[in-house]
Design an enzyme around this catalytic site. Sequence first.
Site, PDB file in Angstrom:
ATOM      1  N   HIS A 186      -0.267 -11.961   0.549  1.00 35.41           N
ATOM      2  CA  HIS A 186      -1.103 -10.926  -0.070  1.00 35.41           C
ATOM      3  C   HIS A 186      -1.486 -11.238  -1.521  1.00 35.41           C
ATOM      4  O   HIS A 186      -0.627 -11.277  -2.386  1.00 35.41           O
ATOM      5  CB  HIS A 186      -0.339  -9.595  -0.011  1.00 35.41           C
ATOM      6  N   TYR A 215       0.830  -1.204   0.000  1.00 39.17           N
ATOM      7  CA  TYR A 215       0.000   0.000   0.000  1.00 39.17           C
ATOM      8  C   TYR A 215       0.867   1.258   0.000  1.00 39.17           C
ATOM      9  O   TYR A 215       1.517   1.592   0.988  1.00 39.17           O
ATOM     10  CB  TYR A 215      -0.939   0.026   1.210  1.00 39.17           C
TER      11      TYR A 215
HETATM   12  P1  NAD Z   1     -13.438   0.168   1.277  1.00 37.21           P
HETATM   13  O1  NAD Z   1     -14.587  -0.516   0.666  1.00 37.21           O
HETATM   14  O2  NAD Z   1     -13.258   0.078   2.732  1.00 37.21           O
HETATM   15  O3  NAD Z   1     -13.492   1.694   0.780  1.00 37.21           O
HETATM   16  C1  NAD Z   1     -12.519   2.615   1.124  1.00 37.21           C
HETATM   17  C2  NAD Z   1     -12.874   3.974   0.539  1.00 37.21           C
HETATM   18  O4  NAD Z   1     -14.074   4.448   1.155  1.00 37.21           O
HETATM   19  C3  NAD Z   1     -11.800   5.018   0.815  1.00 37.21           C
HETATM   20  O5  NAD Z   1     -11.781   5.933  -0.251  1.00 37.21           O
HETATM   21  C4  NAD Z   1     -12.314   5.684   2.074  1.00 37.21           C
HETATM   22  O6  NAD Z   1     -11.763   6.964   2.220  1.00 37.21           O
HETATM   23  C5  NAD Z   1     -13.806   5.699   1.800  1.00 37.21           C
HETATM   24  N1  NAD Z   1     -14.645   5.789   3.023  1.00 37.21           N
HETATM   25  C6  NAD Z   1     -14.480   5.145   4.205  1.00 37.21           C
HETATM   26  N2  NAD Z   1     -15.442   5.491   5.065  1.00 37.21           N
HETATM   27  C7  NAD Z   1     -16.253   6.368   4.426  1.00 37.21           C
HETATM   28  C8  NAD Z   1     -17.419   7.086   4.797  1.00 37.21           C
HETATM   29  N3  NAD Z   1     -17.967   6.949   5.998  1.00 37.21           N
HETATM   30  N4  NAD Z   1     -17.980   7.897   3.870  1.00 37.21           N
HETATM   31  C9  NAD Z   1     -17.448   8.047   2.642  1.00 37.21           C
HETATM   32  N5  NAD Z   1     -16.343   7.392   2.229  1.00 37.21           N
HETATM   33  C10 NAD Z   1     -15.749   6.569   3.112  1.00 37.21           C
HETATM   34  O7  NAD Z   1     -12.130  -0.375   0.517  1.00 37.21           O
HETATM   35  P2  NAD Z   1     -10.639  -0.677   0.941  1.00 37.21           P
HETATM   36  O8  NAD Z   1     -10.006   0.463   1.645  1.00 37.21           O
HETATM   37  O9  NAD Z   1      -9.992  -1.199  -0.281  1.00 37.21           O
HETATM   38  O10 NAD Z   1     -10.748  -1.903   1.932  1.00 37.21           O
HETATM   39  C11 NAD Z   1     -10.573  -1.789   3.312  1.00 37.21           C
HETATM   40  C12 NAD Z   1      -9.233  -2.317   3.792  1.00 37.21           C
HETATM   41  O11 NAD Z   1      -9.198  -3.731   3.661  1.00 37.21           O
HETATM   42  C13 NAD Z   1      -8.002  -1.807   3.038  1.00 37.21           C
HETATM   43  O12 NAD Z   1      -7.597  -0.544   3.492  1.00 37.21           O
HETATM   44  C14 NAD Z   1      -7.017  -2.906   3.333  1.00 37.21           C
HETATM   45  O13 NAD Z   1      -6.489  -2.730   4.643  1.00 37.21           O
HETATM   46  C15 NAD Z   1      -7.902  -4.155   3.314  1.00 37.21           C
HETATM   47  N6  NAD Z   1      -7.934  -4.828   1.991  1.00 37.21           N
HETATM   48  C16 NAD Z   1      -7.116  -5.896   1.785  1.00 37.21           C
HETATM   49  C17 NAD Z   1      -7.104  -6.524   0.554  1.00 37.21           C
HETATM   50  C18 NAD Z   1      -6.194  -7.694   0.334  1.00 37.21           C
HETATM   51  O14 NAD Z   1      -5.540  -8.143   1.256  1.00 37.21           O
HETATM   52  N7  NAD Z   1      -6.106  -8.230  -0.859  1.00 37.21           N
HETATM   53  C19 NAD Z   1      -7.909  -6.076  -0.489  1.00 37.21           C
HETATM   54  C20 NAD Z   1      -8.751  -5.004  -0.254  1.00 37.21           C
HETATM   55  C21 NAD Z   1      -8.766  -4.392   0.994  1.00 37.21           C
END
Ligand code: NAD
Length: 321
Positions: free
Chosen positions: A126, A61
């Site tokens: 990952h 990231y």
């Molecule tokens: P998400 O669906 O959580 O969306 C994140 C987005 O939504 C960001 O732009 C954030 O600023 C916004 N957001 C958050 N809260 C909000 C609110 N209340 N109102 C408006 N916008 C809001 O997607 P993500 O960040 O990709 O997934 C969450 C976490 O999961 C990642 O940060 C990561 O740590 C993990 N993840 C891991 C993998 C993997 O291991 N392959 C893949 C995807 C995500």
Amino acid sequence: MAAQTLQLRPLGNTGLKLSSVGFGASPLGKVFGDVSEQDAFAAVREAFHLGVNFFDTSPYYGGTLSEKVLGKALKALGVPRDQYIVSTKCGRYKEGFDFSVERVTKSIDESLERLQLDYVDMLQCHDIEFGSLDQIVNETLPALLKLKQAGKIRFIGITGLPLGIFTYVLDRVPPGTVDVILSYCHYSVNDSTLEDLLPYLKSKGVGVISASPLSMGLLTEAGGPEWHPASSELKAACRAAADHCKEKGKNISKLALQYSLANTDISSILVGMKSVKEVEENIAAALELATAGMDEETLSEITDILKPVKNQTWPSGIQQS
Ligand code: NAD
């Protein structure tokens, strides 16, 4: 009303209890746009003080930026190490994928240094669909078991998009090798296919973390980032659902997060957050779910809007199982 706290849920057989809302730290690596260090620190601090005990990052990231910023933010909390649970990953880097024993063994030391920690609670391979799943089974996971014995990591996980990767690996390793799986974009209002896998994961004693309840930004008023891999049809349907909520004076993100949180067989819903405002909104959504339930009427309306794209996903990795 009595003060509410975020629910803690057991994670498989690990003995860990994760907050139902987990802090996804990929936004701290600026993958969803610019974030100042000050805003990042404030978001982490606010989350911790509102009951979030689980923080997830990866060297991938922001090309290691997320780990560095999260490490500084956690240190600045000034609380004992056992008050928070940290997950990072290995095998995926800005430079590409490498799940070799040598790389993942070196990777944990680099991550610990960036995070300023002596150990992480979870180290997860990952996005394993981009590597050889047989290498994960035969080489990477045995290497991670050694890191566990060395005390650098407490638990082992695997992550990725296609759900078949989890059964492929879990069917081929001795019980107790993999403690946790992290699935993403498969337990949201538009795609709930992870649900079918939950009984299998439970039977294996494997903890379940589901990430991206907002479908990586699609289920927000602002919409997803440029790089979002969904089809234009899926993006348009999510946009229509978000617009519908806005017209009704409702917030799609709140509803989407509550939908994911409502399944208590999932230990933690990882939502990416980059500001105090998002943290406060998301924790409030979780607390409101516990006291007042969901807005079922609006949920049913957006479910109808999303019906034509229900469970639509996108290709990921070099093999689909
Ligand atoms: P998400 O669906 O959580 O969306 C994140 C987005 O939504 C960001 O732009 C954030 O600023 C916004 N957001 C958050 N809260 C909000 C609110 N209340 N109102 C408006 N916008 C809001 O997607 P993500 O960040 O990709 O997934 C969450 C976490 O999961 C990642 O940060 C990561 O740590 C993990 N993840 C891991 C993998 C993997 O291991 N392959 C893949 C995807 C995500």
